[in-house]
Design a protein around this motif. Structure first.
Motif, PDB file in Angstrom:
ATOM      1  N   ILE A 158      -1.170 -15.835   8.762  1.00  0.00           N
ATOM      2  CA  ILE A 158       0.066 -15.339   8.148  1.00  0.00           C
ATOM      3  C   ILE A 158      -0.055 -13.863   7.759  1.00  0.00           C
ATOM      4  O   ILE A 158       0.940 -13.154   7.643  1.00  0.00           O
ATOM      5  N   ILE A 159      -1.276 -13.398   7.558  1.00  0.00           N
ATOM      6  CA  ILE A 159      -1.495 -12.014   7.119  1.00  0.00           C
ATOM      7  C   ILE A 159      -1.313 -11.074   8.305  1.00  0.00           C
ATOM      8  O   ILE A 159      -2.109 -11.064   9.245  1.00  0.00           O
ATOM      9  N   GLY A 160      -0.243 -10.288   8.261  1.00  0.00           N
ATOM     10  CA  GLY A 160       0.074  -9.360   9.345  1.00  0.00           C
ATOM     11  C   GLY A 160      -0.444  -7.963   9.065  1.00  0.00           C
ATOM     12  O   GLY A 160      -1.413  -7.778   8.332  1.00  0.00           O
ATOM     13  N   ASP A 161       0.241  -6.977   9.619  1.00  0.00           N
ATOM     14  CA  ASP A 161      -0.211  -5.592   9.470  1.00  0.00           C
ATOM     15  C   ASP A 161       0.317  -4.967   8.185  1.00  0.00           C
ATOM     16  O   ASP A 161       1.296  -5.433   7.602  1.00  0.00           O
ATOM     17  N   PHE A 162      -0.355  -3.925   7.760  1.00  0.00           N
ATOM     18  CA  PHE A 162       0.035  -3.150   6.569  1.00  0.00           C
ATOM     19  C   PHE A 162       0.248  -1.718   7.065  1.00  0.00           C
ATOM     20  O   PHE A 162      -0.700  -0.954   7.208  1.00  0.00           O
ATOM     21  N   PRO A 163       1.508  -1.348   7.335  1.00  0.00           N
ATOM     22  CA  PRO A 163       1.776  -0.018   7.882  1.00  0.00           C
ATOM     23  C   PRO A 163       1.302   1.105   6.950  1.00  0.00           C
ATOM     24  O   PRO A 163       1.542   1.052   5.737  1.00  0.00           O
ATOM     25  N   LEU A 164       0.641   2.087   7.531  1.00  0.00           N
ATOM     26  CA  LEU A 164       0.090   3.198   6.755  1.00  0.00           C
ATOM     27  C   LEU A 164       1.166   3.953   5.992  1.00  0.00           C
ATOM     28  O   LEU A 164       0.933   4.406   4.871  1.00  0.00           O
ATOM     29  N   TYR A 165       2.368   4.066   6.566  1.00  0.00           N
ATOM     30  CA  TYR A 165       3.423   4.840   5.895  1.00  0.00           C
ATOM     31  C   TYR A 165       3.799   4.230   4.547  1.00  0.00           C
ATOM     32  O   TYR A 165       4.226   4.947   3.632  1.00  0.00           O
ATOM     33  N   ARG A 166       3.610   2.919   4.397  1.00  0.00           N
ATOM     34  CA  ARG A 166       3.906   2.284   3.102  1.00  0.00           C
ATOM     35  C   ARG A 166       2.855   2.648   2.063  1.00  0.00           C
ATOM     36  O   ARG A 166       3.182   2.849   0.890  1.00  0.00           O
ATOM     37  N   LEU A 167       1.612   2.736   2.487  1.00  0.00           N
ATOM     38  CA  LEU A 167       0.555   3.168   1.567  1.00  0.00           C
ATOM     39  C   LEU A 167       0.792   4.610   1.142  1.00  0.00           C
ATOM     40  O   LEU A 167       0.665   4.946  -0.047  1.00  0.00           O
ATOM     41  N   GLU A 168       1.156   5.460   2.080  1.00  0.00           N
ATOM     42  CA  GLU A 168       1.408   6.880   1.774  1.00  0.00           C
ATOM     43  C   GLU A 168       2.577   7.021   0.811  1.00  0.00           C
ATOM     44  O   GLU A 168       2.546   7.851  -0.106  1.00  0.00           O
ATOM     45  N   PHE A 169       3.603   6.192   0.989  1.00  0.00           N
ATOM     46  CA  PHE A 169       4.745   6.191   0.075  1.00  0.00           C
ATOM     47  C   PHE A 169       4.301   5.766  -1.326  1.00  0.00           C
ATOM     48  O   PHE A 169       4.689   6.372  -2.334  1.00  0.00           O
ATOM     49  N   LEU A 170       3.477   4.743  -1.389  1.00  0.00           N
ATOM     50  CA  LEU A 170       2.986   4.238  -2.669  1.00  0.00           C
ATOM     51  C   LEU A 170       2.144   5.291  -3.392  1.00  0.00           C
ATOM     52  O   LEU A 170       2.257   5.458  -4.612  1.00  0.00           O
ATOM     53  N   GLN A 171       1.322   5.997  -2.646  1.00  0.00           N
ATOM     54  CA  GLN A 171       0.494   7.052  -3.235  1.00  0.00           C
ATOM     55  C   GLN A 171       1.363   8.146  -3.839  1.00  0.00           C
ATOM     56  O   GLN A 171       1.067   8.666  -4.916  1.00  0.00           O
ATOM     57  N   LEU A 172       2.436   8.474  -3.167  1.00  0.00           N
ATOM     58  CA  LEU A 172       3.393   9.461  -3.694  1.00  0.00           C
ATOM     59  C   LEU A 172       4.021   8.955  -4.985  1.00  0.00           C
ATOM     60  O   LEU A 172       4.131   9.678  -5.978  1.00  0.00           O
ATOM     61  N   LEU A 173       4.410   7.693  -4.970  1.00  0.00           N
ATOM     62  CA  LEU A 173       5.070   7.066  -6.115  1.00  0.00           C
ATOM     63  C   LEU A 173       4.150   6.999  -7.332  1.00  0.00           C
ATOM     64  O   LEU A 173       4.600   7.115  -8.480  1.00  0.00           O
ATOM     65  N   SER A 174       2.858   6.804  -7.089  1.00  0.00           N
ATOM     66  CA  SER A 174       1.897   6.592  -8.180  1.00  0.00           C
ATOM     67  C   SER A 174       1.734   7.813  -9.079  1.00  0.00           C
ATOM     68  O   SER A 174       1.230   7.704 -10.193  1.00  0.00           O
ATOM     69  N   HIS A 175       2.159   8.972  -8.617  1.00  0.00           N
ATOM     70  CA  HIS A 175       2.077  10.182  -9.429  1.00  0.00           C
ATOM     71  C   HIS A 175       3.259  10.305 -10.394  1.00  0.00           C
ATOM     72  O   HIS A 175       3.230  11.137 -11.296  1.00  0.00           O
ATOM     73  N   LYS A 176       4.280   9.468 -10.210  1.00  0.00           N
ATOM     74  CA  LYS A 176       5.501   9.614 -11.012  1.00  0.00           C
ATOM     75  C   LYS A 176       5.824   8.398 -11.876  1.00  0.00           C
ATOM     76  O   LYS A 176       6.615   8.498 -12.808  1.00  0.00           O
ATOM     77  N   TYR A 177       5.229   7.238 -11.537  1.00  0.00           N
ATOM     78  CA  TYR A 177       5.555   6.004 -12.261  1.00  0.00           C
ATOM     79  C   TYR A 177       4.281   5.217 -12.587  1.00  0.00           C
ATOM     80  O   TYR A 177       3.268   5.366 -11.906  1.00  0.00           O
ATOM     81  N   ARG A 178       4.394   4.380 -13.605  1.00  0.00           N
ATOM     82  CA  ARG A 178       3.340   3.386 -13.849  1.00  0.00           C
ATOM     83  C   ARG A 178       3.579   2.262 -12.851  1.00  0.00           C
ATOM     84  O   ARG A 178       4.676   1.704 -12.786  1.00  0.00           O
ATOM     85  N   LEU A 179       2.560   1.925 -12.082  1.00  0.00           N
ATOM     86  CA  LEU A 179       2.724   0.920 -11.035  1.00  0.00           C
ATOM     87  C   LEU A 179       1.808  -0.284 -11.272  1.00  0.00           C
ATOM     88  O   LEU A 179       0.650  -0.131 -11.677  1.00  0.00           O
ATOM     89  N   PHE A 180       2.350  -1.469 -10.997  1.00  0.00           N
ATOM     90  CA  PHE A 180       1.592  -2.720 -11.085  1.00  0.00           C
ATOM     91  C   PHE A 180       1.889  -3.544  -9.843  1.00  0.00           C
ATOM     92  O   PHE A 180       2.977  -3.458  -9.268  1.00  0.00           O
ATOM     93  N   LEU A 181       0.913  -4.359  -9.439  1.00  0.00           N
ATOM     94  CA  LEU A 181       1.103  -5.295  -8.332  1.00  0.00           C
ATOM     95  C   LEU A 181       1.031  -6.704  -8.904  1.00  0.00           C
ATOM     96  O   LEU A 181       0.106  -7.027  -9.652  1.00  0.00           O
TER      97      LEU A 181
END
Length: 202
Positions: free
Chosen positions: A77-100
């Motif tokens: 069931i575990i598919g791919d994790f597109p790199l562009y989503r990680l890059e977006f998250l890294q950008l977001l992490s500088h502006k918001y408190r993030l939790f998973l």
């Protein structure tokens, strides 16, 4: 003004291949999930049963399949994790408190980490103040207590917190507690559209 974002994992960042998993189990002789296996999955995601107990629940229906084969099918069931989503998250992490916050189990997380490698999963985890796995918390979404625990422990204001999940039951539970929500529609929406969807500054 939103200052915190809590993200789901599956089908938000990493793609899930549900049909592939069903096909893999069909090859082992299992024709789709049933009440016993759904319950076992819920328990395993809460850390209430061991890996062996979980795999044994499948063995009851496909006795000729080894635990290794069952695990392999489970992980398809575990598919791919597109790199562009990680890059977006890294950008977001500088502006918001993030939790998973994800309903998951130890088998899937071990497979994910093996699949993407240390460098990738380290970069991913570092984006978050804290990563919450249901099997470590002893509870799972949409149980309101799982949200209350995070809000309380990290002193989060629900009115300033956005919760992103692909399952409506989960976003409904968060909304009841006063959080902003985005019930992401898999296949037609992507997490990188967050700013556009929720009018958030990046």
């Amino acid at each position: 003004m939103i200052d915190t974002i809590i993200f789901d994992f599956g089908d938000v960042f990493i793609n899930l291949e549900k049909q592939t998993q069903q096909d893999a189990f069909k090859k082992l002789g299992l024709n789709g999930p049933n009440e016993v296996l759904v319950h076992a999955n819920d328990q395993f995601e809460k850390g209430a049963i061991s890996e062996t107990e979980f795999l044994n629940s499948f063995s009851a229906f496909i006795p000729h399949a080894s635990h290794a084969e069952i695990k392999q099918a489970w992980n398809t069931i575990i598919g791919d994790f597109p790199l562009y989503r990680l890059e977006f998250l890294q950008l977001l992490s500088h502006k918001y408190r993030l939790f998973l916050l994800t309903n998951t189990d130890s088998i899937h997380i071990e497979h994910f980490e093996d699949m993407v490698g240390v460098s990738f999963f380290s970069d991913f985890y570092q984006c978050f103040e804290k990563v919450f796995y249901s099997y470590e918390m002893g509870m799972r979404k949409p149980d309101e207590q799982i949200f209350k625990t995070i809000l309380s422990k990290y002193d989060l204001n629900p009115k300033k917190t956005l919760f992103v999940d692909d399952k409506k039951a989960n976003t409904d539970a968060a909304e009841k507690l006063g959080m902003h929500i985005w019930n992401l529609q898999v296949g037609t929406e992507d997490v990188v559209d967050l700013a556009k969807q929720k009018h958030l500054p990046l």
